[in-house]
Scaffold this motif. Sequence first.
Motif, PDB file in Angstrom:
ATOM      1  N   ALA A   1       0.866  -1.178   0.000  1.00 41.88           N
ATOM      2  CA  ALA A   1       0.000   0.000   0.000  1.00 41.88           C
ATOM      3  C   ALA A   1       0.905   1.231   0.000  1.00 41.88           C
ATOM      4  CB  ALA A   1      -0.897   0.003   1.220  1.00 41.88           C
ATOM      5  N   TYR A   2       0.511   2.256  -0.742  1.00 41.50           N
ATOM      6  CA  TYR A   2       1.319   3.457  -0.887  1.00 41.50           C
ATOM      7  C   TYR A   2       0.565   4.682  -0.363  1.00 41.50           C
ATOM      8  CZ  TYR A   2       3.835   0.410  -4.086  1.00 41.50           C
ATOM      9  OH  TYR A   2       4.519  -0.638  -4.627  1.00 41.50           O
ATOM     10  N   ARG A   3       1.316   5.712   0.005  1.00 44.94           N
ATOM     11  CA  ARG A   3       0.776   7.000   0.446  1.00 44.94           C
ATOM     12  C   ARG A   3      -0.351   6.818   1.462  1.00 44.94           C
ATOM     13  NH1 ARG A   3       2.590   7.214  -4.361  1.00 44.94           N
ATOM     14  NH2 ARG A   3       0.812   6.728  -5.640  1.00 44.94           N
ATOM     15  N   ILE A   4      -0.006   6.218   2.585  1.00 43.79           N
ATOM     16  CA  ILE A   4      -0.977   5.911   3.645  1.00 43.79           C
ATOM     17  C   ILE A   4      -1.100   7.124   4.560  1.00 43.79           C
ATOM     18  CG2 ILE A   4      -1.511   4.348   5.535  1.00 43.79           C
ATOM     19  CD1 ILE A   4       0.515   2.397   4.080  1.00 43.79           C
ATOM     20  N   HIS A   5      -2.327   7.532   4.819  1.00 46.03           N
ATOM     21  CA  HIS A   5      -2.603   8.638   5.737  1.00 46.03           C
ATOM     22  C   HIS A   5      -3.581   8.135   6.791  1.00 46.03           C
ATOM     23  CE1 HIS A   5      -3.119  12.724   7.167  1.00 46.03           C
ATOM     24  NE2 HIS A   5      -4.423  12.495   7.199  1.00 46.03           N
ATOM     25  N   VAL A   6      -3.205   8.250   8.069  1.00 47.06           N
ATOM     26  CA  VAL A   6      -4.042   7.794   9.178  1.00 47.06           C
ATOM     27  C   VAL A   6      -4.407   9.011  10.022  1.00 47.06           C
ATOM     28  CG1 VAL A   6      -4.186   6.277  11.192  1.00 47.06           C
ATOM     29  CG2 VAL A   6      -2.863   5.568   9.201  1.00 47.06           C
ATOM     30  N   ALA A   7      -5.703   9.185  10.286  1.00 46.56           N
ATOM     31  CA  ALA A   7      -6.185  10.255  11.155  1.00 46.56           C
ATOM     32  C   ALA A   7      -6.947   9.626  12.312  1.00 46.56           C
ATOM     33  CB  ALA A   7      -7.097  11.196  10.378  1.00 46.56           C
ATOM     34  N   LEU A   8      -6.561   9.981  13.537  1.00 46.93           N
ATOM     35  CA  LEU A   8      -7.226   9.471  14.733  1.00 46.93           C
ATOM     36  C   LEU A   8      -8.209  10.529  15.240  1.00 46.93           C
ATOM     37  CD1 LEU A   8      -4.173   7.875  16.539  1.00 46.93           C
ATOM     38  CD2 LEU A   8      -5.834   6.773  15.067  1.00 46.93           C
ATOM     39  N   VAL A   9      -9.472  10.179  15.220  1.00 40.01           N
ATOM     40  CA  VAL A   9     -10.542  11.101  15.620  1.00 40.01           C
ATOM     41  C   VAL A   9     -11.058  10.659  16.971  1.00 40.01           C
ATOM     42  CG1 VAL A   9     -12.786  11.992  14.948  1.00 40.01           C
ATOM     43  CG2 VAL A   9     -11.125  11.366  13.188  1.00 40.01           C
TER      44      VAL A   9
END
Length: 151
Positions: free
Chosen positions: A74-82
């Motif tokens: 997987a490429y260009r992974i962005h994780v946001a924790l809400v």
Amino acid sequence: MEKIHKILLVAGALICVLLIWINIYLGATGVIILAALAMSVFIMEDARVLPELTVRLGDNAKKVVVENSGNAPAYRIHVALVPLDIEFDLPELAADARHEYPLTRMVDTAKAVVTFEDKNSVETSRTFTLSALGKGDNDPLRPMFPLFRWK
């Protein structure tokens, strides 16, 4: 589709034509078996290059674990924790690899929104519920659709 799969499907079609000349029921049985094999080959080809990312809390609830259980990177992974207002990026995560992101404090519950791309630059977004005490979204035995009152 690979060349060997095409050869096998064409050979199976020729065998079915021969079986129809021998006996129509034998030929129909061969067509059904060939159709099942063709569907299996198409499904196998479709699922060959898919990353499958999951996000969960670590055992001590002080880290976020991002895992790729698929069979492609997987490429260009962005994780946001809400609602923790924490975001981090990973350039790449190989197949069967994991990345641990340390947190400054323990997390009780949160939601992780993950966006990533596959090798064909197709963007996918998924949402995971993270919980230190309860069951999260990463239950491997959970069916794809509600079945037998599964909750």
